[in-house]
Design a protein around this motif. Structure first.
Motif, PDB file in Angstrom:
ATOM      1  N   LYS A 110       0.800  -1.222   0.000  1.00 52.16           N
ATOM      2  CA  LYS A 110       0.000   0.000   0.000  1.00 52.16           C
ATOM      3  C   LYS A 110       0.838   1.280   0.000  1.00 52.16           C
ATOM      4  N   ASN A 111       2.172   1.152   0.053  1.00 52.22           N
ATOM      5  CA  ASN A 111       3.006   2.350   0.105  1.00 52.22           C
ATOM      6  C   ASN A 111       3.274   2.892  -1.306  1.00 52.22           C
ATOM      7  N   LEU A 112       3.549   4.191  -1.376  1.00 54.89           N
ATOM      8  CA  LEU A 112       3.846   4.838  -2.658  1.00 54.89           C
ATOM      9  C   LEU A 112       5.243   4.452  -3.141  1.00 54.89           C
ATOM     10  N   PRO A 113       5.513   4.550  -4.458  1.00 49.25           N
ATOM     11  CA  PRO A 113       6.861   4.266  -4.972  1.00 49.25           C
ATOM     12  C   PRO A 113       7.902   5.213  -4.368  1.00 49.25           C
ATOM     13  N   LEU A 114       9.139   4.759  -4.329  1.00 52.54           N
ATOM     14  CA  LEU A 114      10.243   5.607  -3.878  1.00 52.54           C
ATOM     15  C   LEU A 114      10.452   6.752  -4.857  1.00 52.54           C
ATOM     16  N   GLY A 115      10.627   7.957  -4.321  1.00 55.54           N
ATOM     17  CA  GLY A 115      10.854   9.102  -5.186  1.00 55.54           C
ATOM     18  C   GLY A 115       9.624   9.950  -5.396  1.00 55.54           C
ATOM     19  N   VAL A 116       8.466   9.491  -4.898  1.00 60.35           N
ATOM     20  CA  VAL A 116       7.242  10.291  -5.018  1.00 60.35           C
ATOM     21  C   VAL A 116       7.182  11.314  -3.895  1.00 60.35           C
ATOM     22  N   GLN A 117       7.284  10.830  -2.670  1.00 62.56           N
ATOM     23  CA  GLN A 117       7.351  11.711  -1.517  1.00 62.56           C
ATOM     24  C   GLN A 117       7.790  10.903  -0.301  1.00 62.56           C
ATOM     25  N   THR A 118       8.308  11.588   0.694  1.00 67.09           N
ATOM     26  CA  THR A 118       8.703  10.918   1.932  1.00 67.09           C
ATOM     27  C   THR A 118       7.459  10.604   2.749  1.00 67.09           C
ATOM     28  N   GLN A 119       7.352   9.360   3.208  1.00 64.91           N
ATOM     29  CA  GLN A 119       6.190   8.921   3.973  1.00 64.91           C
ATOM     30  C   GLN A 119       6.612   8.716   5.425  1.00 64.91           C
ATOM     31  N   PRO A 120       5.943   9.388   6.371  1.00 58.13           N
ATOM     32  CA  PRO A 120       6.362   9.276   7.778  1.00 58.13           C
ATOM     33  C   PRO A 120       6.211   7.871   8.338  1.00 58.13           C
ATOM     34  N   ASN A 121       5.218   7.152   7.863  1.00 58.77           N
ATOM     35  CA  ASN A 121       4.983   5.788   8.343  1.00 58.77           C
ATOM     36  C   ASN A 121       4.832   4.855   7.142  1.00 58.77           C
ATOM     37  N   LEU A 122       5.383   3.671   7.286  1.00 60.15           N
ATOM     38  CA  LEU A 122       5.287   2.678   6.221  1.00 60.15           C
ATOM     39  C   LEU A 122       4.424   1.511   6.690  1.00 60.15           C
ATOM     40  N   GLU A 123       3.522   1.106   5.840  1.00 61.37           N
ATOM     41  CA  GLU A 123       2.696  -0.061   6.151  1.00 61.37           C
ATOM     42  C   GLU A 123       3.458  -1.335   5.793  1.00 61.37           C
ATOM     43  N   ILE A 124       3.363  -2.332   6.659  1.00 62.95           N
ATOM     44  CA  ILE A 124       4.027  -3.607   6.403  1.00 62.95           C
ATOM     45  C   ILE A 124       2.967  -4.700   6.277  1.00 62.95           C
ATOM     46  N   ALA A 125       3.321  -5.747   5.574  1.00 57.95           N
ATOM     47  CA  ALA A 125       2.431  -6.914   5.448  1.00 57.95           C
ATOM     48  C   ALA A 125       3.118  -8.099   6.100  1.00 57.95           C
ATOM     49  N   GLU A 126       2.390  -8.841   6.904  1.00 55.06           N
ATOM     50  CA  GLU A 126       2.906 -10.042   7.547  1.00 55.06           C
ATOM     51  C   GLU A 126       2.105 -11.245   7.063  1.00 55.06           C
ATOM     52  N   GLU A 127       2.808 -12.268   6.640  1.00 55.39           N
ATOM     53  CA  GLU A 127       2.149 -13.450   6.092  1.00 55.39           C
ATOM     54  C   GLU A 127       2.750 -14.707   6.728  1.00 55.39           C
ATOM     55  N   HIS A 128       1.924 -15.512   7.361  1.00 59.49           N
ATOM     56  CA  HIS A 128       2.376 -16.765   7.956  1.00 59.49           C
ATOM     57  C   HIS A 128       2.565 -17.804   6.853  1.00 59.49           C
ATOM     58  N   PHE A 129       3.579 -18.648   6.986  1.00 56.13           N
ATOM     59  CA  PHE A 129       3.773 -19.710   5.995  1.00 56.13           C
ATOM     60  C   PHE A 129       4.026 -21.047   6.676  1.00 56.13           C
ATOM     61  N   ASP A 130       3.753 -22.104   5.924  1.00 57.37           N
ATOM     62  CA  ASP A 130       3.935 -23.478   6.384  1.00 57.37           C
ATOM     63  C   ASP A 130       4.883 -24.202   5.438  1.00 57.37           C
ATOM     64  N   ASP A 131       5.239 -25.405   5.804  1.00 59.32           N
ATOM     65  CA  ASP A 131       6.057 -26.229   4.919  1.00 59.32           C
ATOM     66  C   ASP A 131       5.373 -26.381   3.559  1.00 59.32           C
ATOM     67  N   ASN A 132       6.183 -26.354   2.495  1.00 60.51           N
ATOM     68  CA  ASN A 132       5.733 -26.532   1.108  1.00 60.51           C
ATOM     69  C   ASN A 132       4.951 -25.349   0.554  1.00 60.51           C
ATOM     70  N   ASP A 133       4.875 -24.250   1.304  1.00 63.23           N
ATOM     71  CA  ASP A 133       4.318 -23.021   0.739  1.00 63.23           C
ATOM     72  C   ASP A 133       5.302 -22.456  -0.298  1.00 63.23           C
ATOM     73  N   ILE A 134       4.765 -21.712  -1.254  1.00 63.50           N
ATOM     74  CA  ILE A 134       5.599 -21.146  -2.324  1.00 63.50           C
ATOM     75  C   ILE A 134       5.284 -19.661  -2.475  1.00 63.50           C
ATOM     76  N   PHE A 135       6.328 -18.861  -2.585  1.00 60.32           N
ATOM     77  CA  PHE A 135       6.165 -17.431  -2.849  1.00 60.32           C
ATOM     78  C   PHE A 135       6.752 -17.114  -4.225  1.00 60.32           C
ATOM     79  N   LEU A 136       6.029 -16.274  -4.976  1.00 51.98           N
ATOM     80  CA  LEU A 136       6.499 -15.876  -6.303  1.00 51.98           C
ATOM     81  C   LEU A 136       6.558 -14.350  -6.362  1.00 51.98           C
ATOM     82  N   PHE A 137       7.750 -13.818  -6.638  1.00 56.66           N
ATOM     83  CA  PHE A 137       7.973 -12.382  -6.800  1.00 56.66           C
ATOM     84  C   PHE A 137       8.281 -12.118  -8.279  1.00 56.66           C
ATOM     85  N   TYR A 138       7.791 -11.011  -8.815  1.00 55.49           N
ATOM     86  CA  TYR A 138       8.002 -10.767 -10.245  1.00 55.49           C
ATOM     87  C   TYR A 138       8.037  -9.263 -10.543  1.00 55.49           C
TER      88      TYR A 138
END
Length: 583
Positions: free
Chosen positions: A328-356
């Motif tokens: 939910k945060n804006l791209p870097l270089g748009v403006q300085t954001q005082p607070n950053l939202e983080i996402a937390e995701e629980h995972f188990d064995d054999n879970d797969i994450f895909l970044f692209y």
């Protein structure tokens, strides 16, 4: 005595087909049919001045008397429709007759023009025509020579343009090679080898260098950070900005792995990066998307801080579903954001994450339709039982099959699969304290909070033995390692598996004197003399009697690592699966 020649009118018309007659009032009284066919405005009764202008001799406002006074003049007259005639004049009984012939443009000497001598006129026309032909031939020759010069110049220009094209292609190829070297050396991180994570990367460079980058940071055996990003635009400029951005990121992330300071959270790392790099990106009028992720194998959580990057796809083994993790945060270089939202995701064995990167889902087919995220999710779900390498191969195959041309943007895809984690460590916590005895209460509360989640330590005696051992270790470090200096730091790490709990104490104090001479686990072999020589010898004896194993080593940076390990009883192991709070 001379006698006037009388010519019948019909013969006059034949001999002089072009004539016009006007009276002393300058009014047309007769005009030949041929003359009238050439200029319809000439009619009987029309003033001569309305139909003709006298060009030679030039008479702007002529009179009947002026013309009568010049009967031998060679006249050139022009009709109202701009036809020119040469004419001779006959004056008779208050009338003037103009005997006309069509004017020839190339006649230069009108004084040689005979009166109504048709053979001479024909010869004159022939000479004029010959002269025109001669002029045309000279012009043709001149044009041919100029054409040859132009053709030669065109050939030279084509050769020059071809050479310029070749030089441009060489320069472009050199720039691409330089850009690709920048990407390879500075932007694309090395694939890490992890015990509990299987990782595979797909990176297909486009025809033009761009600002895609990724990297991995290992903090310890149970914690790894992954970053993927993309700088706006293409070419060397975007690659250089990405390299600078990654350099700042490395500096910020590098501070996250200090033994006596604890792991700095991804949120703090990104806040540091944002504060440092945003003004520079704004000045350069560019921006970057990025996603910084931490895999914590102790807590079994992915912590993600996103700056406008593409979604993370998470395949959940237990539910057999793929879900999106949306930043939910804006791209870097748009403006300085005082607070950053983080996402937390629980995972188990054999879970797969895909970044692209966006270059993956923006691949187009012949109809201009994009590959899209849904197709990527389908590939992940349909190949969930396969290795990350096989999933990457399927993504590559699908993109190439879908696209009808070379990729316009870099294609970057990272697949991370969680292996057998739950059979090993289940809980991981860190506490930082100062080297002050007042901190002992915090240490006991910290250990109690974690250990009480385990059924074995819900027995008060078992818990108290663990707390007493830990209390002795911290007291020894403060008194003997730091000599009661309160301005130092002690790092405490707790890790738990199905069969043991380990508490590791990290400090930079004086090393234990007997650590390299005696095996501290062989408690029966430690003599009273040994205890007297050891710093806090009696306290160490108590520690050994309360836990199952004590390990110690000192690294090259002067950090002491002392670990207490307590095994669970066998009857506890049979129900261990429900003992741990893994939320």
């Amino acid at each position: 005595m001379s006698q006037d020649i009388v010519i019948p009118f019909s013969s006059f018309e034949t001999i002089f087909p072009l004539h016009v007659v006007f009276n002393d009032s300058l009014v047309v009284v007769s005009v030949s049919e041929e003359m009238q066919s050439l200029c319809a405005a000439i009619n009987v009764g029309i003033p001569f001045k309305n139909c003709f202008r006298i060009l030679q001799p030039y008479l702007e406002d002529f009179t009947y008397e002026q013309i009568c006074a010049m009967p031998d003049e060679k006249y050139i007259i022009q009709t109202s429709n701009h036809l020119k005639f040469k004419a001779n004049v006959i004056v008779q009984e208050k009338t003037v007759v103009f005997l006309c012939q069509l004017f020839i443009d190339d006649v230069e000497d009108y004084s040689a023009l005979p009166k109504m001598e048709f053979g001479g006129d024909l010869l004159l026309c022939t000479k004029a025509l010959d002269k025109k032909i001669e002029n045309f031939k000279a012009l043709e020759q001149s044009l041919r020579q100029k054409e040859e010069v132009i053709v030669e110049k065109e050939r030279a220009l084509v050769a020059e343009k071809e050479q310029a094209r070749i030089n441009k292609e060489k320069l472009s190829q050199n720039n691409k090679e330089i850009g690709f070297e920048i990407q390879k050396a500075l932007l694309l991180g090395r694939l890490p080898k992890r015990e509990n994570l299987t990782i595979e990367v797909l990176n297909i460079p486009s025809q033009e260098v761009s600002g895609d980058f990724y990297d991995f940071f290992n903090h310890d055996t149970k914690c790894m950070d992954l970053v993927i990003g993309d700088v706006m635009g293409k070419g060397i400029a975007a690659a250089l900005v990405a390299a600078a951005l990654k350099g700042v990121l490395l500096r910020c992330a590098g501070k996250a792995n200090l033994p006596t300071r604890g792991f700095i959270s991804p949120q703090k790392i990104m806040l540091r990066l944002m504060e440092e790099i945003t003004p520079e990106l704004i000045e350069l009028e560019t921006f970057a998307t990025m996603c910084y992720n931490r895999f914590n194998l102790f807590t079994h959580k992915l912590i993600s801080v996103d700056f406008g990057h593409t979604n993370i796809l998470h395949y959940k083994f237990l539910s057999e579903q793929v879900q999106r993790i949306v930043g939910k945060n804006l791209p870097l270089g748009v403006q300085t954001q005082p607070n950053l939202e983080i996402a937390e995701e629980h995972f188990d064995d054999n879970d797969i994450f895909l970044f692209y990167s966006d270059g993956v889902i923006e691949v187009q087919n012949e109809k201009g339709e994009m590959f899209g995220e849904q197709k990527l999710m389908n590939i992940l779900k349909q190949n969930s039982t396969k290795t990350p390498g096989e999933i990457i191969a399927k993504v590559r195959e699908s993109l190439i099959e879908y696209s009808y041309q070379d990729f316009k943007d870099d294609v970057t895809c990272i697949v991370v699969k969680i292996e057998e984690v739950f059979s090993q460590t289940r809980i991981y916590n860190v506490l930082m304290i100062t080297s002050c005895l007042d901190e002992l209460k915090r240490v006991r509360n910290y250990i109690t909070k974690t250990a009480s989640k385990i059924r074995y330590f819900q027995n008060e005696e078992n818990l108290n033995n663990l707390l007493l051992a830990a209390n002795e270790v911290v007291a020894n470090i403060i008194r003997h390692g730091y000599k009661n200096d309160p301005d130092n730091v002690i790092r405490i790490e707790i890790s738990v598996s199905h069969s043991w709990i380990r508490i590791c104490f990290v400090d930079k104090g004086i090393p234990f004197s007997m650590a390299d001479e005696k095996n501290m686990n062989d408690i029966d072999e430690i003599t009273d003399a040994d205890l007297q020589q050891m710093s806090g010898g009696f306290g160490l004896y108590i520690i050994h009697s309360l836990v199952d194993k004590v390990t110690y080593h000192r690294d090259s940076k002067g950090n002491n690592y002392l670990s207490l390990i307590k095994n669970f009883q066998s009857e506890t192991l049979r129900t261990a699966s429900s003992d741990l709070d893994i939320t």
